[in-house]
Design an enzyme around this catalytic site. Structure first.
Site, PDB file in Angstrom:
ATOM      1  CG  ASN A 159     -11.857   4.435  -7.838  1.00 43.90           C
ATOM      2  OD1 ASN A 159     -12.691   4.226  -9.280  1.00 43.90           O
ATOM      3  ND2 ASN A 159     -11.093   5.257  -7.783  1.00 43.90           N
ATOM      4  CD1 TRP A 160     -13.855  -1.967  -8.886  1.00 44.81           C
ATOM      5  CD2 TRP A 160     -15.471  -2.842 -10.466  1.00 44.81           C
ATOM      6  NE1 TRP A 160     -14.385  -3.308  -8.583  1.00 44.81           N
ATOM      7  CE2 TRP A 160     -15.419  -3.641  -9.360  1.00 44.81           C
ATOM      8  CE3 TRP A 160     -16.064  -2.935 -11.608  1.00 44.81           C
ATOM      9  CZ2 TRP A 160     -16.559  -4.612  -9.208  1.00 44.81           C
ATOM     10  CZ3 TRP A 160     -17.166  -3.819 -11.656  1.00 44.81           C
ATOM     11  CH2 TRP A 160     -17.306  -4.825 -10.509  1.00 44.81           C
ATOM     12  CE  LYS A 161      -7.599   3.736  -8.523  1.00 41.87           C
ATOM     13  NZ  LYS A 161      -6.410   4.113  -8.080  1.00 41.87           N
ATOM     14  CG  HIS A 219      -9.641   9.414  -7.790  1.00 41.94           C
ATOM     15  ND1 HIS A 219      -8.138   9.115  -8.352  1.00 41.94           N
ATOM     16  CD2 HIS A 219      -9.406   8.438  -7.024  1.00 41.94           C
ATOM     17  CE1 HIS A 219      -7.304   7.979  -7.472  1.00 41.94           C
ATOM     18  NE2 HIS A 219      -8.344   7.499  -6.908  1.00 41.94           N
ATOM     19  CD  GLU A 223      -5.872   6.780 -10.457  1.00 42.21           C
ATOM     20  OE1 GLU A 223      -6.939   6.602 -10.812  1.00 42.21           O
ATOM     21  OE2 GLU A 223      -5.275   6.189  -9.231  1.00 42.21           O
ATOM     22  CD  GLU A 264      -8.410   7.820  -2.943  1.00 44.86           C
ATOM     23  OE1 GLU A 264      -8.478   6.320  -2.818  1.00 44.86           O
ATOM     24  OE2 GLU A 264      -8.313   8.200  -3.843  1.00 44.86           O
ATOM     25  N   GLY A 314      -1.900   2.919  -5.164  1.00 45.37           N
ATOM     26  CA  GLY A 314      -1.124   2.004  -5.769  1.00 45.37           C
ATOM     27  C   GLY A 314       0.116   1.523  -5.995  1.00 45.37           C
ATOM     28  CB  SER A 339      -1.677   0.778  -0.618  1.00 45.33           C
ATOM     29  OG  SER A 339      -1.036   1.176  -1.885  1.00 45.33           O
ATOM     30  N   GLY A 395      -8.774   1.013  -4.403  1.00 45.77           N
ATOM     31  CA  GLY A 395      -8.639   0.524  -5.818  1.00 45.77           C
ATOM     32  C   GLY A 395      -8.371  -0.994  -6.188  1.00 45.77           C
ATOM     33  N   GLY A 396      -7.257  -1.222  -6.237  1.00 47.50           N
ATOM     34  CA  GLY A 396      -6.755  -2.429  -6.837  1.00 47.50           C
ATOM     35  C   GLY A 396      -7.208  -3.568  -6.165  1.00 47.50           C
TER      36      GLY A 396
HETATM   37  P1  13P Z   1      -5.204   1.694  -4.524  1.00 45.75           P
HETATM   38  O1  13P Z   1      -5.990   0.717  -3.753  1.00 45.75           O
HETATM   39  O2  13P Z   1      -5.000   0.772  -5.770  1.00 45.75           O
HETATM   40  O3  13P Z   1      -4.098   2.045  -4.081  1.00 45.75           O
HETATM   41  O4  13P Z   1      -6.043   2.676  -4.934  1.00 45.75           O
HETATM   42  C1  13P Z   1      -6.600   3.813  -4.272  1.00 45.75           C
HETATM   43  C2  13P Z   1      -7.623   4.637  -5.032  1.00 45.75           C
HETATM   44  O5  13P Z   1      -6.942   5.461  -5.758  1.00 45.75           O
HETATM   45  C3  13P Z   1      -8.896   4.480  -4.769  1.00 45.75           C
HETATM   46  O6  13P Z   1      -9.846   5.458  -5.135  1.00 45.75           O
END
Ligand code: 13P
Length: 242
Positions: free
Chosen positions: A9-11, A95, A97, A167, A173, A206, A227-228
């Site tokens: 997930n590149w956000k 998600h 966010e 999640e 994050g 994470s 994510g990251g």
């Molecule tokens: P991180 O891997 O950066 O913690 O993000 C997780 C996430 O929200 C994937 O959708």
């Protein structure tokens, strides 16, 4: 045995050029890795570049959101048909966010899920508790509520390809990962007794090359939503090949 699904997930990161650079580095690293399914979810403006770059590989492309209507006066939104036309096969829904910053609710998640399933997309529905809820012992209630409402009036038969991502919001994050046991416990809870044995439940929060093996070794964890650490080709490939 459920085949694992490893999702990036590149956000709100990367331009089309950066997307092409990523795939140039990434595809050779996972070319012979057929054990798991792999999907990358870039921003909408990078979908075309991602689909083009991933052509001929076994990497699927997904959107990060969709609207529940087929079309209409919804400035800034994107439909299931548009995602399909762009070459997407997957879509992330609900998600944390989007719930936290953009007013996504269990009800909109439910509507979007119905639309995605009807369109033949593979929905990846996100659920998870915030820290205060976990500390107050409310994790079970929250997960049950989110799942019940998200899947309201969706029959098991229709749910077909549905994927859930657990999640925990406090792990996103923050560098704080749920322990494999804690994640597995939440997954058992989500699966409940009504959910099909074949339902895949991913863990997100994470995930890094250093913890991928211990998390993915849990039988209840059917993949990762990253994510990251998915922004870098080497680290996402290392997670996939844990
Ligand atoms: P991180 O891997 O950066 O913690 O993000 C997780 C996430 O929200 C994937 O959708």
């Amino acid at each position: 045995m459920r085949k694992k699904l490893m999702v990036a997930n590149w956000k709100m990161y990367k331009t089309p050029d950066q997307t092409r650079d990523f795939f140039r580095a990434f595809l050779p690293l996972i070319a012979d890795h057929t054990r798991d399914e792999i999907a990358v979810c870039p921003s909408f403006v990078c979908l075309a570049a991602a689909v083009e770059a991933a052509k001929g590989s076994h990497v699927a492309i997904g959107g990060q959101n969709l609207h529940w209507e087929k079309e209409g006066a919804y400035t800034g939104e994107i439909s299931a048909g548009m995602l399909l036309a762009a070459g997407c096969t997957h879509v992330i829904i609900g998600h944390s966010e989007r719930r936290q910053y953009f007013g996504e609710t269990d009800d909109t998640v439910n509507r979007k899920l119905k639309t995605a399933l009807e369109a033949g997309l593979t929905p990846i529905v996100c659920v998870g508790e915030v820290l205060e809820e976990r500390e107050a012992g409310l994790t079970e209630d929250v997960l049950r509520r989110q799942c019940l409402r998200a899947f309201h009036a969706i029959s098991g038969k229709k749910a077909g390809k549905l994927v859930i991502a657990y999640e925990p919001v406090w792990a996103i994050g923050t560098g704080k990962t749920a322990t494999p046991r804690l994640a597995a416990e939440a997954h058992v809870l989500i699966r409940g007794d009504k959910m099909a044995e074949s339902l895949r439940i991913l863990y997100g929060g994470s995930v890094k090359p250093e913890n991928a093996k211990s998390l993915m070794s849990e039988e209840e964890i059917d993949g990762a939503l990253v994510g990251g650490s998915s922004l870098n080709a080497t680290s996402f490939a290392a997670i996939i090949k844990y």
